[in-house]
Design an enzyme around this catalytic site. Structure first.
Site, PDB file in Angstrom:
ATOM      1  N   ASP A  31       0.725  -1.212   0.300  1.00  0.00           N
ATOM      2  CA  ASP A  31      -0.645   0.518   0.028  1.00  0.00           C
ATOM      3  C   ASP A  31       1.028   1.431  -0.470  1.00  0.00           C
ATOM      4  O   ASP A  31       2.216   1.130   0.499  1.00  0.00           O
ATOM      5  CB  ASP A  31      -1.199  -0.062   1.618  1.00  0.00           C
ATOM      6  CG  ASP A  31      -2.233   0.225   0.637  1.00  0.00           C
ATOM      7  OD1 ASP A  31      -3.127   0.173   0.809  1.00  0.00           O
ATOM      8  OD2 ASP A  31      -2.000   2.545   0.922  1.00  0.00           O
ATOM      9  N   ARG A  35      -5.520   6.011   0.173  1.00  0.00           N
ATOM     10  CA  ARG A  35      -6.610   6.781   0.578  1.00  0.00           C
ATOM     11  C   ARG A  35      -6.423   7.832   1.929  1.00  0.00           C
ATOM     12  O   ARG A  35      -7.405   8.092   1.905  1.00  0.00           O
ATOM     13  CB  ARG A  35      -7.349   5.366   1.228  1.00  0.00           C
ATOM     14  CG  ARG A  35      -8.491   5.353   1.242  1.00  0.00           C
ATOM     15  CD  ARG A  35      -9.876   4.949   1.192  1.00  0.00           C
ATOM     16  NE  ARG A  35     -11.113   4.727   1.804  1.00  0.00           N
ATOM     17  CZ  ARG A  35     -12.119   4.184   1.970  1.00  0.00           C
ATOM     18  NH1 ARG A  35     -12.161   3.046   1.266  1.00  0.00           N
ATOM     19  NH2 ARG A  35     -13.621   4.309   2.162  1.00  0.00           N
ATOM     20  N   THR A 144     -16.487  -3.667 -10.018  1.00  0.00           N
ATOM     21  CA  THR A 144     -17.552  -3.390  -9.768  1.00  0.00           C
ATOM     22  C   THR A 144     -18.824  -3.752 -10.573  1.00  0.00           C
ATOM     23  O   THR A 144     -19.058  -3.508 -11.736  1.00  0.00           O
ATOM     24  CB  THR A 144     -17.928  -1.118  -8.937  1.00  0.00           C
ATOM     25  OG1 THR A 144     -18.662  -0.920  -8.944  1.00  0.00           O
ATOM     26  CG2 THR A 144     -16.957  -1.064 -10.666  1.00  0.00           C
ATOM     27  N   TYR A 181     -14.612   7.214 -11.924  1.00  0.00           N
ATOM     28  CA  TYR A 181     -14.093   5.881 -11.463  1.00  0.00           C
ATOM     29  C   TYR A 181     -14.683   4.415 -12.034  1.00  0.00           C
ATOM     30  O   TYR A 181     -13.787   3.717 -11.639  1.00  0.00           O
ATOM     31  CB  TYR A 181     -14.604   6.338 -10.166  1.00  0.00           C
ATOM     32  CG  TYR A 181     -14.594   5.096  -9.341  1.00  0.00           C
ATOM     33  CD1 TYR A 181     -13.663   3.494  -9.369  1.00  0.00           C
ATOM     34  CD2 TYR A 181     -15.944   4.403  -8.933  1.00  0.00           C
ATOM     35  CE1 TYR A 181     -12.978   2.710  -8.416  1.00  0.00           C
ATOM     36  CE2 TYR A 181     -15.564   2.755  -8.332  1.00  0.00           C
ATOM     37  CZ  TYR A 181     -14.509   2.291  -8.254  1.00  0.00           C
ATOM     38  OH  TYR A 181     -14.228   1.135  -7.539  1.00  0.00           O
ATOM     39  N   HIS A 182     -15.995   4.373 -12.661  1.00  0.00           N
ATOM     40  CA  HIS A 182     -16.604   3.402 -12.940  1.00  0.00           C
ATOM     41  C   HIS A 182     -15.692   3.286 -14.386  1.00  0.00           C
ATOM     42  O   HIS A 182     -15.986   2.315 -14.658  1.00  0.00           O
ATOM     43  CB  HIS A 182     -17.875   3.629 -12.989  1.00  0.00           C
ATOM     44  CG  HIS A 182     -18.584   3.825 -11.313  1.00  0.00           C
ATOM     45  ND1 HIS A 182     -18.931   4.389 -10.600  1.00  0.00           N
ATOM     46  CD2 HIS A 182     -18.665   2.177 -10.198  1.00  0.00           C
ATOM     47  CE1 HIS A 182     -19.767   3.813  -9.195  1.00  0.00           C
ATOM     48  NE2 HIS A 182     -19.326   2.543  -9.739  1.00  0.00           N
ATOM     49  N   LYS A 185     -12.327   2.054 -13.664  1.00  0.00           N
ATOM     50  CA  LYS A 185     -12.767   0.075 -13.703  1.00  0.00           C
ATOM     51  C   LYS A 185     -13.270  -0.778 -15.522  1.00  0.00           C
ATOM     52  O   LYS A 185     -13.030  -1.798 -15.670  1.00  0.00           O
ATOM     53  CB  LYS A 185     -13.773   0.121 -12.774  1.00  0.00           C
ATOM     54  CG  LYS A 185     -13.439   0.251 -11.611  1.00  0.00           C
ATOM     55  CD  LYS A 185     -12.714   0.248 -10.494  1.00  0.00           C
ATOM     56  CE  LYS A 185     -12.918  -1.317 -10.398  1.00  0.00           C
ATOM     57  NZ  LYS A 185     -11.438  -1.286  -8.676  1.00  0.00           N
ATOM     58  N   GLN A 208     -18.374  -6.399  -8.362  1.00  0.00           N
ATOM     59  CA  GLN A 208     -18.224  -6.552  -7.043  1.00  0.00           C
ATOM     60  C   GLN A 208     -19.641  -5.217  -7.010  1.00  0.00           C
ATOM     61  O   GLN A 208     -19.951  -4.338  -6.795  1.00  0.00           O
ATOM     62  CB  GLN A 208     -17.388  -5.991  -5.270  1.00  0.00           C
ATOM     63  CG  GLN A 208     -17.466  -5.494  -4.267  1.00  0.00           C
ATOM     64  CD  GLN A 208     -15.967  -6.614  -3.150  1.00  0.00           C
ATOM     65  OE1 GLN A 208     -15.874  -7.131  -3.172  1.00  0.00           O
ATOM     66  NE2 GLN A 208     -15.527  -4.892  -3.224  1.00  0.00           N
ATOM     67  N   LEU A 239     -24.627   2.882   2.923  1.00  0.00           N
ATOM     68  CA  LEU A 239     -25.008   2.413   4.077  1.00  0.00           C
ATOM     69  C   LEU A 239     -24.747   3.304   5.062  1.00  0.00           C
ATOM     70  O   LEU A 239     -25.061   3.178   6.215  1.00  0.00           O
ATOM     71  CB  LEU A 239     -25.304   0.680   3.966  1.00  0.00           C
ATOM     72  CG  LEU A 239     -26.045   0.071   4.761  1.00  0.00           C
ATOM     73  CD1 LEU A 239     -26.450  -1.545   4.993  1.00  0.00           C
ATOM     74  CD2 LEU A 239     -25.313   0.241   6.561  1.00  0.00           C
ATOM     75  N   ARG A 241     -23.424   5.895   5.291  1.00  0.00           N
ATOM     76  CA  ARG A 241     -23.968   7.008   5.747  1.00  0.00           C
ATOM     77  C   ARG A 241     -25.349   6.827   6.066  1.00  0.00           C
ATOM     78  O   ARG A 241     -25.157   8.084   6.967  1.00  0.00           O
ATOM     79  CB  ARG A 241     -24.022   7.889   4.050  1.00  0.00           C
ATOM     80  CG  ARG A 241     -22.761   8.256   3.165  1.00  0.00           C
ATOM     81  CD  ARG A 241     -22.400   9.451   2.582  1.00  0.00           C
ATOM     82  NE  ARG A 241     -23.683   9.565   1.122  1.00  0.00           N
ATOM     83  CZ  ARG A 241     -23.698   8.300   0.281  1.00  0.00           C
ATOM     84  NH1 ARG A 241     -22.883   8.296   0.076  1.00  0.00           N
ATOM     85  NH2 ARG A 241     -25.060   8.290  -0.253  1.00  0.00           N
TER      86      ARG A 241
END
Length: 382
Positions: A31, A35, A144, A181-182, A185, A208, A239, A241
Site C-alpha cells: 500500500d 486513501r 464493480t 471512477y467506474h 474499472k 462487486q 449504508l 452514511r
C-alpha cells in the site's frame, strides 16, 4: 499459497490479509496510503483512527501468531513493482489498489486525473509484472457492478451471447459507467482481457456490489484490527452514511426519487468470495467474471430498514429527499445474475436487523467523533 494483496491497508485489503493468513497462506501486502492521504487532504477522515499498516501487521502477529509482511510504496512506479515481484513471486494476486470513490473522481480536474492515472497505470504494471515474473499466477481483480450501469435488460455475469445476422459470438457484457471512477474499472477489464488473450494470463474479475460491515472472524475483540469506517459523501457508501446520519440526528439524505437499486454484500461475504476465487483459480488464458453480491436494495428500501433498526437502539430517524447531485436514473430496471459464486460454495450473510443494530451500536460508541459537515459535501457530477 504465496498471496500478494495490493491495497492491503484498505477497507477490504486489510481484512483480506488477516483472513488469508489465518487460513495458512503466506501473505504480503502492499500500500502507499493513498486513501489515508486523500481523506486527510479532503478533511473526510473515517469515524475512528486506526494504526498504520506496519503497526496493524504487528498487532495481528501478536494476537494471532500469523505473519503478514507489509511493503509501503507506489505501484505506479515500475522500480517498486519489480522489487515486490522479484522478492515475493506470488501464486495469486488480489488487486484492490485503486482510488475507489466515484464522487472524488468527479470533484475536479486534479481528482479526476489522479483517479485515471493511478487506477490504469497500477493495473497495467501488475499485468506486465505477471507476464515477466509469474506468468502462471492467478490475478483476482476487484471490479464493480457499477461497470454495467443500469441497462434495461438482465445483467449477465460478465459475458453476453449475441446473435447478429444469423451469427453468434460471446462478448463482454456492454458497459455504461456513471462516473469516471467506474469508467476506469471498465478500462481495467478491457486491458485485462487484452493481456489474457495476448499472454494467456489467468484472471478472475469480480464485479462487486456495495460492501457493508466492520466485523469479521479475525477482528473480533480488537478494534485496532477493524477496517476503515468512512461515512462522508466521497468515500462512505450509502449504508455507512445512513448509519452515521441516524446516530448523529442528521436526516437520511435520499437523492431524488430514491429508486436507485444496487447489489450489496456483507464484508464477510467479500472474504468468502476472494478465498473461493483463489482456491478455485481461473484456467490459463481465461478471463472469468463473477457478479459478487448477495442482495439488491433501493435507496428507499435501505432507509426504511435503518429507520426500523434504529428503534432498537432508541434512535428516531428522519428521512429527507434532496436534489440528486449525480447523473443517474432514479427509477430503473435492475436484474443482475449472481449464481456462480453461490455454486462455488458462497454461504451468504444477509442484511438483517441484527447486522444493522450491530453497526448502529458501533457508531454509538464513536458518536463523539462524528463531524457533521463531512457527511454531505455536495459534489456534483456536472
Amino acid at each position: 499459497m504465496k498471496i500478494l494483496i495490493l491495497g492491503g491497508d484498505g477497507y477490504l485489503g486489510w481484512p483480506t490479509a488477516m483472513n488469508l493468513s489465518a487460513a495458512g497462506h503466506d501473505v504480503v501486502v502492499v500500500d502507499n496510503y493513498l486513501r489515508r492521504n486523500i481523506t486527510q487532504e479532503e478533511s473526510v477522515e473515517p469515524l475512528y483512527a486506526l494504526p498504520n499498516l506496519i503497526e496493524r501487521c504487528k498487532i495481528w502477529k501478536a494476537s494471532s501468531g500469523h505473519d503478514v509482511v507489509p511493503y509501503i510504496g507506489d505501484l505506479q512506479g515500475w522500480a517498486f513493482v519489480e522489487t515486490v515481484f522479484k522478492s515475493f513471486t506470488p501464486d495469486a494476486i488480489v488487486h484492490y489498489a485503486e482510488q475507489p470513490s466515484a464522487p472524488y473522481s468527479t470533484k475536479d480536474h486534479n481528482t479526476a486525473r489522479l483517479t485515471l492515472t493511478n487506477n490504469l497505470l497500477t493495473t497495467f504494471n501488475v499485468l506486465q509484472a505477471m507476464h515477466m515474473f509469474c506468468p502462471n499466477a492467478h490475478l483476482v481483480k476487484l471490479g464493480t457492478m457499477g461497470e454495467y450501469g443500469t441497462p434495461n435488460i438482465d445483467i449477465e455475469e460478465g459475458w453476453l451471447n449475441v446473435t447478429h445476422n444469423d451469427r453468434t459470438d460471446k462478448f463482454l457484457f456492454p458497459r455504461q459507467a456513471g462516473s469516471l471512477y467506474h469508467t476506469t474499472k471498465i478500462q481495467d477489464t478491457d486491458m485485462i482481457w487484452l493481456h489474457v488473450r495476448m499472454w494467456g494470463l489467468r484472471v478472475t474479475d469480480l464485479m462487486q456490489g456495495l460492501v457493508y460491515g466492520e466485523y469479521t472472524d479475525e477482528n473480533q475483540g480488537d478494534d485496532r484490527l477493524l477496517p476503515h469506517f468512512a461515512y462522508d459523501e466521497m468515500f462512505g457508501t450509502v449504508l455507512n452514511r445512513f448509519i452515521v446520519q441516524a446516530i448523529a440526528g442528521y436526516p437520511l439524505t435520499i437523492y431524488g426519487k430514491g429508486g436507485q437499486t444496487r447489489g450489496f454484500l456483507n464484508i464477510k461475504d467479500t472474504l468468502q468470495c476472494i478465498k473461493l476465487s483463489i482456491e478455485n483459480p481461473a484456467d490459463q488464458g481465461e478471463l472469468r467474471i463473477f457478479n459478487q453480491f448477495t442482495e439488491t436494495f433501493s435507496v428507499n428500501e435501505l432507509a426504511a430498514l435503518i429507520q426500523s433498526a434504529a428503534k432498537v437502539v432508541d434512535v428516531d430517524v428522519e428521512v429527507q429527499t434532496m436534489e440528486n447531485p449525480r447523473k443517474e436514473l432514479e427509477e430503473h430496471y435492475y436484474n443482475p445474475a449472481h449464481t456462480d459464486l453461490v455454486e462455488m460454495g458462497l454461504k451468504p450473510n444477509f442484511l438483517t436487523e441484527d447486522v444493522l443494530v450491530e453497526l448502529l451500536q458501533l457508531t454509538l460508541r464513536h458518536k463523539d467523533n462524528i463531524v457533521q459537515d463531512r457527511i454531505f459535501r455536495n459534489v456534483k457530477w456536472a
